[in-house]
Design a protein around this motif. Structure first.
Motif, PDB file in Angstrom:
ATOM      1  N   HIS A  28      51.885  53.995  36.018  1.00  0.00           N
ATOM      2  CA  HIS A  28      52.119  55.356  36.506  1.00  0.00           C
ATOM      3  C   HIS A  28      53.541  55.921  36.071  1.00  0.00           C
ATOM      4  N   LEU A  29      53.702  57.165  36.085  1.00  0.00           N
ATOM      5  CA  LEU A  29      54.706  57.948  35.717  1.00  0.00           C
ATOM      6  C   LEU A  29      55.478  58.131  37.097  1.00  0.00           C
ATOM      7  N   VAL A  30      56.844  57.737  37.352  1.00  0.00           N
ATOM      8  CA  VAL A  30      57.513  57.846  38.678  1.00  0.00           C
ATOM      9  C   VAL A  30      58.857  58.569  38.520  1.00  0.00           C
ATOM     10  N   VAL A  31      58.829  59.756  39.290  1.00  0.00           N
ATOM     11  CA  VAL A  31      60.281  60.500  39.151  1.00  0.00           C
ATOM     12  C   VAL A  31      60.652  60.441  40.594  1.00  0.00           C
ATOM     13  N   ARG A  32      61.773  59.818  40.630  1.00  0.00           N
ATOM     14  CA  ARG A  32      62.374  59.427  41.852  1.00  0.00           C
ATOM     15  C   ARG A  32      63.726  60.415  42.248  1.00  0.00           C
ATOM     16  N   GLN A  33      64.365  60.409  43.418  1.00  0.00           N
ATOM     17  CA  GLN A  33      65.266  60.974  43.544  1.00  0.00           C
ATOM     18  C   GLN A  33      64.872  62.665  43.708  1.00  0.00           C
ATOM     19  N   ILE A  34      63.792  62.813  44.276  1.00  0.00           N
ATOM     20  CA  ILE A  34      63.192  64.147  44.237  1.00  0.00           C
ATOM     21  C   ILE A  34      63.748  64.953  45.984  1.00  0.00           C
ATOM     22  N   VAL A  43      67.032  67.997  54.638  1.00  0.00           N
ATOM     23  CA  VAL A  43      66.562  67.530  53.277  1.00  0.00           C
ATOM     24  C   VAL A  43      66.475  65.981  53.334  1.00  0.00           C
ATOM     25  N   ALA A  44      65.565  65.570  52.658  1.00  0.00           N
ATOM     26  CA  ALA A  44      65.212  64.314  52.194  1.00  0.00           C
ATOM     27  C   ALA A  44      64.773  63.808  50.942  1.00  0.00           C
ATOM     28  N   TYR A  45      64.695  62.847  50.561  1.00  0.00           N
ATOM     29  CA  TYR A  45      64.543  62.554  49.051  1.00  0.00           C
ATOM     30  C   TYR A  45      63.229  61.450  48.819  1.00  0.00           C
ATOM     31  N   GLY A  46      62.457  61.962  48.119  1.00  0.00           N
ATOM     32  CA  GLY A  46      60.959  61.245  47.975  1.00  0.00           C
ATOM     33  C   GLY A  46      60.756  61.000  46.452  1.00  0.00           C
ATOM     34  N   PHE A  47      59.569  60.738  46.138  1.00  0.00           N
ATOM     35  CA  PHE A  47      59.231  60.545  44.638  1.00  0.00           C
ATOM     36  C   PHE A  47      57.799  61.263  44.517  1.00  0.00           C
ATOM     37  N   LEU A  48      57.698  61.556  42.991  1.00  0.00           N
ATOM     38  CA  LEU A  48      56.409  62.130  42.474  1.00  0.00           C
ATOM     39  C   LEU A  48      55.969  61.140  41.705  1.00  0.00           C
ATOM     40  N   THR A  49      54.349  60.963  41.491  1.00  0.00           N
ATOM     41  CA  THR A  49      53.883  59.831  40.749  1.00  0.00           C
ATOM     42  C   THR A  49      52.412  60.327  40.354  1.00  0.00           C
ATOM     43  N   TYR A  50      52.019  59.730  39.208  1.00  0.00           N
ATOM     44  CA  TYR A  50      50.626  59.892  38.947  1.00  0.00           C
ATOM     45  C   TYR A  50      50.157  58.945  37.765  1.00  0.00           C
ATOM     46  N   PRO A  51      49.172  58.480  37.545  1.00  0.00           N
ATOM     47  CA  PRO A  51      48.721  57.437  36.577  1.00  0.00           C
ATOM     48  C   PRO A  51      48.697  58.191  35.194  1.00  0.00           C
ATOM     49  N   HIS A  65      45.147  67.961  37.072  1.00  0.00           N
ATOM     50  CA  HIS A  65      46.388  68.788  37.502  1.00  0.00           C
ATOM     51  C   HIS A  65      46.905  67.996  38.710  1.00  0.00           C
ATOM     52  N   ARG A  66      46.561  66.975  39.430  1.00  0.00           N
ATOM     53  CA  ARG A  66      46.938  66.435  40.542  1.00  0.00           C
ATOM     54  C   ARG A  66      47.959  65.503  40.435  1.00  0.00           C
ATOM     55  N   ILE A  67      48.875  65.343  41.315  1.00  0.00           N
ATOM     56  CA  ILE A  67      49.813  64.646  41.352  1.00  0.00           C
ATOM     57  C   ILE A  67      50.167  63.966  42.679  1.00  0.00           C
ATOM     58  N   TRP A  68      50.654  62.854  43.032  1.00  0.00           N
ATOM     59  CA  TRP A  68      51.021  62.214  44.158  1.00  0.00           C
ATOM     60  C   TRP A  68      52.540  62.263  44.799  1.00  0.00           C
ATOM     61  N   PHE A  69      52.864  62.455  45.998  1.00  0.00           N
ATOM     62  CA  PHE A  69      54.101  62.615  46.553  1.00  0.00           C
ATOM     63  C   PHE A  69      54.474  61.267  47.362  1.00  0.00           C
ATOM     64  N   GLY A  70      55.582  60.566  47.349  1.00  0.00           N
ATOM     65  CA  GLY A  70      56.011  59.797  48.439  1.00  0.00           C
ATOM     66  C   GLY A  70      57.116  59.956  49.144  1.00  0.00           C
ATOM     67  N   GLY A  71      56.839  60.198  50.665  1.00  0.00           N
ATOM     68  CA  GLY A  71      57.797  60.656  51.536  1.00  0.00           C
ATOM     69  C   GLY A  71      56.941  61.102  52.696  1.00  0.00           C
ATOM     70  N   SER A  72      57.844  61.686  53.701  1.00  0.00           N
ATOM     71  CA  SER A  72      57.193  62.400  54.739  1.00  0.00           C
ATOM     72  C   SER A  72      56.443  63.725  54.517  1.00  0.00           C
ATOM     73  N   VAL A  92      50.719  52.602  43.866  1.00  0.00           N
ATOM     74  CA  VAL A  92      51.413  52.756  42.600  1.00  0.00           C
ATOM     75  C   VAL A  92      51.795  51.341  42.179  1.00  0.00           C
ATOM     76  N   THR A  93      52.392  50.581  42.805  1.00  0.00           N
ATOM     77  CA  THR A  93      52.457  49.275  42.751  1.00  0.00           C
ATOM     78  C   THR A  93      52.192  48.494  43.936  1.00  0.00           C
ATOM     79  N   SER A  94      52.535  47.007  44.016  1.00  0.00           N
ATOM     80  CA  SER A  94      52.196  46.445  45.045  1.00  0.00           C
ATOM     81  C   SER A  94      53.035  46.620  46.470  1.00  0.00           C
ATOM     82  N   ASP A  95      54.206  47.380  46.056  1.00  0.00           N
ATOM     83  CA  ASP A  95      55.177  47.653  47.115  1.00  0.00           C
ATOM     84  C   ASP A  95      55.605  49.087  47.304  1.00  0.00           C
ATOM     85  N   MET A  96      54.742  49.873  46.509  1.00  0.00           N
ATOM     86  CA  MET A  96      54.982  51.178  46.576  1.00  0.00           C
ATOM     87  C   MET A  96      53.672  52.089  46.659  1.00  0.00           C
ATOM     88  N   ARG A  97      53.742  53.027  47.710  1.00  0.00           N
ATOM     89  CA  ARG A  97      52.611  53.852  47.962  1.00  0.00           C
ATOM     90  C   ARG A  97      52.913  55.160  48.061  1.00  0.00           C
TER      91      ARG A  97
END
Length: 390
Positions: A28-34, A43-51, A65-72, A92-97
């Motif tokens: 997965h590509l993971v872009v953090r600190q979004i 304002v809060a911070y989450g991450f974007l990811t996709y396979p 074109h889809r992508i997934w977001f981690g956060g509220s 995404v990983t065993s401890d990241m959804r």
């Protein structure tokens, strides 16, 4: 002059160069600190990811074109959920959804590149956050990025990436550098070598770091450091250990009793005051076919002005012709004004720059048309001269 890039531009490279906090984890590509806005309009911070898969130097999407977001729940600046977000968990990983799936197709042909896809979704999430607080950014910079596993740095070398020099930098990877003497010139040698991805840097010096060293060394030492009078090698190892891994200090003077400390070096810089110890060191290096560079500086006062020479001599394992160019006996120190600790940091830095530049030309990082074995620079006439030992 050719302007063709030395390394192909990639989507992943563009994201990193822009300053996004990007990693590839378990496919997965993971872009953090979004930054994004919550339902409470905060304002809060989450991450974007996709396979993705990594194909050579490129990333290839494992989805459309889809992508997934981690956060509220991601919202606009008023706290209203954005329309393209749908609640959907994605492992995404065993401890990241991830918790939401985002779907925003720009047209019938989708996104032009992975870079365009990622940055489009970042804008969707971050623009409302920036509207609430213009100090937030989705590009926190290289300090947040993870260093590639094969590089000996503690943070990412974006200067090399931006210049497209990653391929050329491979000449440094297996180098184990020794710097004998870390005073004025030696300190600047350490500074310049630490900015290259050499495997190891070993520093040898038995002296203390005092006030006169601070005024002809790179950086600016804190007064409490000077009061503590640390060993020079240990001081520079601590400073440059913030940037480069594999920096080791040996708080000793190198002489006939401890020459074995140099045995596993692939290249050695000699920048020591004790010229009488040089013959044994040079003999030891030659026996083990370890190339080296010796630097020297002679400065004197003439009619109230300083003049003198800087010297850089390259010693190669298959030739002893340069040995005659290296002084091995110290004269009357009163005749050499440099030994009085005159503060001439610019000459120390210049001599180190010449030395490191010669090393880089020997490695074929730089082009080398002169092949000189010794170089001198005259302060008085501002002139460089090269000599090739026969």
């Amino acid at each position: 002059m050719s302007t063709s890039p030395l390394v192909r531009d990639t989507d992943l490279g563009r994201l990193l160069d822009d300053g996004y906090d990007v990693v590839v984890r378990e496919g997965h590509l993971v872009v953090r600190q979004i930054p994004y806005v919550t339902t409470e309009a905060a304002v809060a911070y989450g991450f974007l990811t996709y396979p993705v898969t990594v194909a050579g130097d490129r990333i290839v999407s494992g989805t459309d074109h889809r992508i997934w977001f981690g956060g509220s729940t991601p919202c606009d600046e008023h706290g209203r959920p954005i329309k393209c977000a749908n609640a959907e968990e994605h492992a995404v990983t065993s401890d990241m959804r991830a918790t939401f799936m985002l779907s925003s197709k720009p047209g019938p042909n989708g996104y032009a590149s992975e870079y365009e896809k990622v940055t489009a979704y970042i804008r969707i999430l971050s623009h409302p956050a920036v509207a609430l607080d213009d100090s937030v950014t989705p590009t926190p910079g290289a300090a947040w990025q993870e260093v590639e596993d094969d590089l000996p740095f503690r943070y990412r070398d974006t200067a090399t990436a931006r210049a497209g020099l990653a391929a050329l930098n491979k000449v440094f990877f297996n180098q184990k550098i020794g710097v004998v003497g870390t005073g004025g010139t030696g300190g600047y040698v350490v500074d310049l070598v630490a900015k290259t991805p050499v495997a190891e840097i070993a520093l040898y010096d038995g002296d203390t770091f005092d006030n006169h060293n601070a005024f002809r060394a790179p950086g600016a030492a804190d007064i409490e450091v000077l009061r503590a009078r640390p060993n020079k090698a240990e001081y520079f190892a601590q400073v440059y250990g913030h940037m480069h891994t594999g920096v080791t200090a040996y708080p000793v003077f190198i002489d006939e009793s401890n020459l074995t400390l140099l045995n596993d070096r692939t290249f050695v810089f000699l920048s020591m005051d004790n010229t009488s110890a040089k013959p044994a060191i040079i003999k030891h290096l030659r026996e083990r076919k370890i190339p080296f560079i010796d630097v020297g500086m002679g400065v004197e006062e003439i009619d109230g002005k300083l003049s003198g020479l800087l010297r850089v001599t390259l010693g190669l394992p298959d030739s002893t012709a340069t040995d005659a160019q290296i002084p091995t006996k110290r004269g009357d120190v009163d005749e050499d004004d440099y030994s009085r600790n005159i503060q001439i940091a610019d000459l120390n830095a210049l001599n180190a720059t010449f030395a490191v530049g010669r090393w880089k030309r020997w490695l074929s990082f730089y082009a080398d048309g002169s092949k000189e074995t010794s170089m001198t620079y005259s302060i008085y006439v501002n002139e460089l001269s090269n000599e090739v030992a026969q």
